[in-house]
Scaffold this active site. Sequence first.
Site, PDB file in Angstrom:
ATOM      1  N   GLY A   9     -40.809   5.616  -0.607  1.00 41.01           N
ATOM      2  CA  GLY A   9     -41.700   6.635  -0.032  1.00 41.01           C
ATOM      3  C   GLY A   9     -42.796   6.965  -1.021  1.00 41.01           C
ATOM      4  N   ALA A  10     -43.528   5.915  -1.453  1.00 42.20           N
ATOM      5  CA  ALA A  10     -44.377   6.056  -2.641  1.00 42.20           C
ATOM      6  C   ALA A  10     -45.866   6.174  -2.361  1.00 42.20           C
ATOM      7  CB  ALA A  10     -44.131   4.848  -3.557  1.00 42.20           C
ATOM      8  N   ASN A  73     -36.774   8.705  -2.755  1.00 41.86           N
ATOM      9  CA  ASN A  73     -37.681   9.756  -2.292  1.00 41.86           C
ATOM     10  C   ASN A  73     -37.948   9.701  -0.792  1.00 41.86           C
ATOM     11  OD1 ASN A  73     -39.883  11.797  -2.719  1.00 41.86           O
ATOM     12  ND2 ASN A  73     -41.163  10.060  -2.094  1.00 41.86           N
ATOM     13  N   TYR A 137     -31.503  16.481   9.119  1.00 41.73           N
ATOM     14  CA  TYR A 137     -32.211  16.334   7.843  1.00 41.73           C
ATOM     15  C   TYR A 137     -31.431  16.987   6.703  1.00 41.73           C
ATOM     16  CZ  TYR A 137     -36.125  17.103   4.533  1.00 41.73           C
ATOM     17  OH  TYR A 137     -36.942  17.145   3.428  1.00 41.73           O
TER      18      TYR A 137
HETATM   19  N1  LIG Z   1     -42.876  18.309   1.508  1.00 41.10           N
HETATM   20  C1  LIG Z   1     -41.883  19.169   1.540  1.00 41.10           C
HETATM   21  O1  LIG Z   1     -42.050  20.350   1.859  1.00 41.10           O
HETATM   22  C2  LIG Z   1     -40.499  18.717   1.165  1.00 41.10           C
HETATM   23  C3  LIG Z   1     -39.499  19.695   1.036  1.00 41.10           C
HETATM   24  C4  LIG Z   1     -38.218  19.295   0.713  1.00 41.10           C
HETATM   25  C5  LIG Z   1     -37.941  17.947   0.514  1.00 41.10           C
HETATM   26  N2  LIG Z   1     -38.929  17.013   0.637  1.00 41.10           N
HETATM   27  C6  LIG Z   1     -38.579  15.615   0.450  1.00 41.10           C
HETATM   28  O2  LIG Z   1     -39.450  15.019  -0.488  1.00 41.10           O
HETATM   29  C7  LIG Z   1     -39.547  13.620  -0.208  1.00 41.10           C
HETATM   30  C8  LIG Z   1     -41.016  13.226  -0.154  1.00 41.10           C
HETATM   31  O3  LIG Z   1     -41.619  13.938   0.900  1.00 41.10           O
HETATM   32  P1  LIG Z   1     -43.180  14.201   0.996  1.00 41.10           P
HETATM   33  O4  LIG Z   1     -43.319  15.576   1.490  1.00 41.10           O
HETATM   34  O5  LIG Z   1     -43.854  13.767  -0.253  1.00 41.10           O
HETATM   35  O6  LIG Z   1     -43.560  13.232   2.213  1.00 41.10           O
HETATM   36  P2  LIG Z   1     -44.931  12.479   2.606  1.00 41.10           P
HETATM   37  O7  LIG Z   1     -46.097  13.043   1.919  1.00 41.10           O
HETATM   38  O8  LIG Z   1     -44.929  12.428   4.092  1.00 41.10           O
HETATM   39  O9  LIG Z   1     -44.668  11.019   2.042  1.00 41.10           O
HETATM   40  C9  LIG Z   1     -43.603  10.279   2.527  1.00 41.10           C
HETATM   41  C10 LIG Z   1     -43.663   8.888   1.941  1.00 41.10           C
HETATM   42  O10 LIG Z   1     -42.577   8.111   2.481  1.00 41.10           O
HETATM   43  C11 LIG Z   1     -43.111   6.949   3.133  1.00 41.10           C
HETATM   44  N3  LIG Z   1     -42.226   6.665   4.252  1.00 41.10           N
HETATM   45  C12 LIG Z   1     -41.939   7.468   5.297  1.00 41.10           C
HETATM   46  N4  LIG Z   1     -41.092   6.856   6.132  1.00 41.10           N
HETATM   47  C13 LIG Z   1     -40.828   5.641   5.613  1.00 41.10           C
HETATM   48  C14 LIG Z   1     -40.039   4.539   6.022  1.00 41.10           C
HETATM   49  N5  LIG Z   1     -39.363   4.538   7.166  1.00 41.10           N
HETATM   50  N6  LIG Z   1     -39.996   3.433   5.234  1.00 41.10           N
HETATM   51  C15 LIG Z   1     -40.705   3.400   4.080  1.00 41.10           C
HETATM   52  N7  LIG Z   1     -41.466   4.414   3.627  1.00 41.10           N
HETATM   53  C16 LIG Z   1     -41.535   5.517   4.402  1.00 41.10           C
HETATM   54  C17 LIG Z   1     -44.534   7.349   3.528  1.00 41.10           C
HETATM   55  O11 LIG Z   1     -45.406   6.265   3.651  1.00 41.10           O
HETATM   56  P3  LIG Z   1     -45.651   5.516   5.057  1.00 41.10           P
HETATM   57  O12 LIG Z   1     -45.916   6.597   6.078  1.00 41.10           O
HETATM   58  O13 LIG Z   1     -46.798   4.605   4.809  1.00 41.10           O
HETATM   59  O14 LIG Z   1     -44.379   4.785   5.313  1.00 41.10           O
HETATM   60  C18 LIG Z   1     -44.934   8.162   2.305  1.00 41.10           C
HETATM   61  O15 LIG Z   1     -45.304   7.311   1.252  1.00 41.10           O
HETATM   62  C19 LIG Z   1     -38.803  13.404   1.115  1.00 41.10           C
HETATM   63  O16 LIG Z   1     -37.507  12.924   0.859  1.00 41.10           O
HETATM   64  C20 LIG Z   1     -38.717  14.788   1.702  1.00 41.10           C
HETATM   65  O17 LIG Z   1     -37.634  14.931   2.563  1.00 41.10           O
HETATM   66  C21 LIG Z   1     -40.210  17.371   0.968  1.00 41.10           C
END
Ligand SMILES: NC(=O)c1ccc[n+]([C@@H]2O[C@H](COP(=O)([O-])OP(=O)(O)OC[C@H]3O[C@@H](n4cnc5c(N)ncnc54)[C@H](OP(=O)(O)O)[C@@H]3O)[C@@H](O)[C@H]2O)c1
Length: 237
Positions: A9-10, A73, A137
């Site tokens: 998820g990079a 991630n 989730y």
């Molecule tokens: N943001 C928050 O408020 C929050 C809070 C608690 C926990 N988290 C956790 O933090 C982590 C990162 O979240 P984020 O908020 O940074 O998310 P984000 O900005 O939406 O980024 C998610 C990343 O994962 C990739 N991705 C999504 N689905 C995928 C798949 N099926 N296969 C491969 N890559 C995939 C996306 O790229 P593509 O779309 O190109 O695949 C993107 O690079 C997650 O585990 C999330 O649950 C986030």
Amino acid sequence: MKRTFLITGASKGIGLALAHRLAARDHSVIGIARNLTETFPGPLHALDLSDRAANEELAMIVKGSNIHGVINNVGLVRAAPLGDIAVETLEEVMRVSLHPALVAVQAALPAMRSRGWGRVVNISSLTVLGSVERTSYAAAKAALTSFTRSWALELAATGITVNAVSPGPTETDLFRANNPVGSEGEARYLSGVPMRRFGRPDELAAAIEFLLSDDAAFITGQTLHVDGGASIGKSSL
Ligand SMILES: NC(=O)c1ccc[n+]([C@@H]2O[C@H](COP(=O)([O-])OP(=O)(O)OC[C@H]3O[C@@H](n4cnc5c(N)ncnc54)[C@H](OP(=O)(O)O)[C@@H]3O)[C@@H](O)[C@H]2O)c1
């Protein structure tokens, strides 16, 4: 020392912010995402980790990269209230969150063991403490914190540490897709953060970077909440 880290998820959000931090310290980063972006500071592999077959490719990438550490991630939110949750949805969310994590860590294990040094950081979530409409989730994220403790114990004497970072609401595409500006979800999350603001991806990346460092060598099996105080409780003011 220059090391190589795999981030799932990079291409956006926390994963991309971490990649930039690590690259700025001269580490190599290998990323996984469905869509490629030119801003990733290293090889970025296009893989959909919700696809069962992708895990074989993931294992090949890790085995061929002499990895020092893995950051699990990738995550998937499928918001639904109890009463409306399909078993298939639970299965999908668990699969995306847990299968690549297990596969990547197991594939990296021989190299980390032989070196006597390794780092695993699993990205959990504040929602494990209880959250409405996040049954699937939060369960997947709770499983990741359980992985963290089990793996930390098994690997404690190997030089490999395993920790989790638990973000509170953080300004990313994932957060905004589920909580648009002005939504009830946004207001609910904001009211739960004593600092009264959302996190920035780089603030999460800073905590992860520390756990990947030599300085964090005596920390294992822990979950670090990076959430503006949200895991403590609501502000009394
Ligand atoms: N943001 C928050 O408020 C929050 C809070 C608690 C926990 N988290 C956790 O933090 C982590 C990162 O979240 P984020 O908020 O940074 O998310 P984000 O900005 O939406 O980024 C998610 C990343 O994962 C990739 N991705 C999504 N689905 C995928 C798949 N099926 N296969 C491969 N890559 C995939 C996306 O790229 P593509 O779309 O190109 O695949 C993107 O690079 C997650 O585990 C999330 O649950 C986030």
